[in-house]
Scaffold this motif. Structure first.
Motif, PDB file in Angstrom:
ATOM      1  N   HIS A   1      -9.246   7.012  -2.051  1.00 32.70           N
ATOM      2  CA  HIS A   1      -8.813   5.625  -1.930  1.00 32.70           C
ATOM      3  C   HIS A   1      -8.990   5.223  -0.467  1.00 32.70           C
ATOM      4  O   HIS A   1      -8.546   5.933   0.427  1.00 32.70           O
ATOM      5  CB  HIS A   1      -7.336   5.476  -2.283  1.00 32.70           C
ATOM      6  CG  HIS A   1      -6.966   5.980  -3.636  1.00 32.70           C
ATOM      7  ND1 HIS A   1      -7.139   5.230  -4.779  1.00 32.70           N
ATOM      8  CD2 HIS A   1      -6.434   7.159  -4.039  1.00 32.70           C
ATOM      9  CE1 HIS A   1      -6.711   5.917  -5.819  1.00 32.70           C
ATOM     10  NE2 HIS A   1      -6.276   7.097  -5.402  1.00 32.70           N
TER      11      HIS A   1
ATOM     12  N   LEU B   1      -8.228   2.212   2.285  1.00 34.96           N
ATOM     13  CA  LEU B   1      -7.511   0.983   2.609  1.00 34.96           C
ATOM     14  C   LEU B   1      -7.983   0.524   3.977  1.00 34.96           C
ATOM     15  O   LEU B   1      -7.892   1.278   4.951  1.00 34.96           O
ATOM     16  CB  LEU B   1      -6.001   1.233   2.619  1.00 34.96           C
ATOM     17  CG  LEU B   1      -5.109   0.021   2.862  1.00 34.96           C
ATOM     18  CD1 LEU B   1      -5.244  -0.985   1.732  1.00 34.96           C
ATOM     19  CD2 LEU B   1      -3.661   0.463   3.008  1.00 34.96           C
TER      20      LEU B   1
ATOM     21  N   HIS C   1       0.083  -2.797   5.067  1.00 28.50           N
ATOM     22  CA  HIS C   1       0.367  -2.437   3.678  1.00 28.50           C
ATOM     23  C   HIS C   1       1.848  -2.094   3.522  1.00 28.50           C
ATOM     24  O   HIS C   1       2.534  -1.818   4.485  1.00 28.50           O
ATOM     25  CB  HIS C   1      -0.499  -1.242   3.245  1.00 28.50           C
ATOM     26  CG  HIS C   1      -0.254  -0.011   4.064  1.00 28.50           C
ATOM     27  ND1 HIS C   1      -0.897   0.220   5.267  1.00 28.50           N
ATOM     28  CD2 HIS C   1       0.578   1.046   3.871  1.00 28.50           C
ATOM     29  CE1 HIS C   1      -0.472   1.369   5.763  1.00 28.50           C
ATOM     30  NE2 HIS C   1       0.415   1.894   4.938  1.00 28.50           N
TER      31      HIS C   1
ATOM     32  N   TRP D   1      -8.399  -2.553  -0.843  1.00 32.44           N
ATOM     33  CA  TRP D   1      -8.695  -1.224  -1.358  1.00 32.44           C
ATOM     34  C   TRP D   1     -10.170  -1.109  -1.716  1.00 32.44           C
ATOM     35  O   TRP D   1     -10.796  -2.078  -2.145  1.00 32.44           O
ATOM     36  CB  TRP D   1      -7.888  -0.933  -2.620  1.00 32.44           C
ATOM     37  CG  TRP D   1      -6.447  -0.681  -2.404  1.00 32.44           C
ATOM     38  CD1 TRP D   1      -5.420  -1.525  -2.708  1.00 32.44           C
ATOM     39  CD2 TRP D   1      -5.845   0.508  -1.877  1.00 32.44           C
ATOM     40  NE1 TRP D   1      -4.227  -0.929  -2.396  1.00 32.44           N
ATOM     41  CE2 TRP D   1      -4.450   0.309  -1.881  1.00 32.44           C
ATOM     42  CE3 TRP D   1      -6.347   1.707  -1.388  1.00 32.44           C
ATOM     43  CZ2 TRP D   1      -3.560   1.273  -1.433  1.00 32.44           C
ATOM     44  CZ3 TRP D   1      -5.452   2.665  -0.943  1.00 32.44           C
ATOM     45  CH2 TRP D   1      -4.079   2.445  -0.965  1.00 32.44           C
TER      46      TRP D   1
ATOM     47  N   TRP E   1      -6.125   9.472   0.456  1.00 32.48           N
ATOM     48  CA  TRP E   1      -6.013   8.078   0.860  1.00 32.48           C
ATOM     49  C   TRP E   1      -6.406   7.949   2.325  1.00 32.48           C
ATOM     50  O   TRP E   1      -5.727   8.474   3.194  1.00 32.48           O
ATOM     51  CB  TRP E   1      -4.583   7.605   0.614  1.00 32.48           C
ATOM     52  CG  TRP E   1      -4.185   6.303   1.210  1.00 32.48           C
ATOM     53  CD1 TRP E   1      -4.992   5.276   1.594  1.00 32.48           C
ATOM     54  CD2 TRP E   1      -2.851   5.874   1.487  1.00 32.48           C
ATOM     55  NE1 TRP E   1      -4.247   4.240   2.092  1.00 32.48           N
ATOM     56  CE2 TRP E   1      -2.923   4.579   2.030  1.00 32.48           C
ATOM     57  CE3 TRP E   1      -1.602   6.454   1.317  1.00 32.48           C
ATOM     58  CZ2 TRP E   1      -1.803   3.868   2.414  1.00 32.48           C
ATOM     59  CZ3 TRP E   1      -0.483   5.743   1.695  1.00 32.48           C
ATOM     60  CH2 TRP E   1      -0.589   4.468   2.229  1.00 32.48           C
TER      61      TRP E   1
ATOM     62  N   ARG F   1      -1.964   0.227  -5.570  1.00 29.61           N
ATOM     63  CA  ARG F   1      -2.425   1.519  -6.092  1.00 29.61           C
ATOM     64  C   ARG F   1      -1.273   2.503  -6.058  1.00 29.61           C
ATOM     65  O   ARG F   1      -0.393   2.419  -5.201  1.00 29.61           O
ATOM     66  CB  ARG F   1      -3.560   2.082  -5.240  1.00 29.61           C
ATOM     67  CG  ARG F   1      -4.796   1.208  -5.274  1.00 29.61           C
ATOM     68  CD  ARG F   1      -6.022   2.004  -5.388  1.00 29.61           C
ATOM     69  NE  ARG F   1      -7.178   1.128  -5.480  1.00 29.61           N
ATOM     70  CZ  ARG F   1      -8.394   1.518  -5.259  1.00 29.61           C
ATOM     71  NH1 ARG F   1      -8.634   2.763  -4.899  1.00 29.61           N
ATOM     72  NH2 ARG F   1      -9.403   0.681  -5.388  1.00 29.61           N
TER      73      ARG F   1
END
Length: 121
Positions: free
Chosen positions: A4, A6, A103, A16, A93, A85
């Motif tokens: 993932h 970000l 975030h 994302w 991540w 997510r």
């Protein structure tokens, strides 16, 4: 394999993305057989982190480019554009939203959230 990602755009809005990890078969630990492995990335530090069950932090940007490797528990992470997510055991991540709105992270499991963080700066 993928992780993932970000990141923040030029307006500071976080988003994302999914990134595939490129693996190539090659010698890694001779005399062992060739294995599928990615290219290396230089890092500056590695940390262990625990967020207790119920943790709910205010929205913020990441302080440095860093990769989180979840070991236990689950968090819900919402980008500033509203996309959410869940990160759980085995998930990777990459945080690069170092500027802008950032975030929001909240532990959603009954278990504490435990992870390894690898920092690149």
């Amino acid at each position: 394999m993928q992780y993932h990602h970000l990141f923040a755009d030029t307006d500071g809005e976080s988003h994302w993305d999914d990134v595939d990890i490129a693996l190539q078969e090659r010698v890694f630990a001779p005399p062992a057989k060739d294995i599928e492995i990615s290219d290396g990335t230089p890092v500056t530090s590695q940390l262990f982190l625990r967020l207790r069950s119920g943790w709910d932090e205010p929205i913020h940007p990441t302080p440095v480019k860093q990769m989180l490797i979840c070991l236990r528990g689950r968090v819900a992470v919402t980008a500033s554009n509203g996309a959410r997510r869940e990160i759980g055991p085995g998930d990777l991540w990459l945080m690069e939203d170092k500027h802008g709105k950032g975030h929001h992270t909240r532990v959603i499991s009954d278990d504490d959230f435990e992870c390894v963080i690898v920092q690149y700066e």
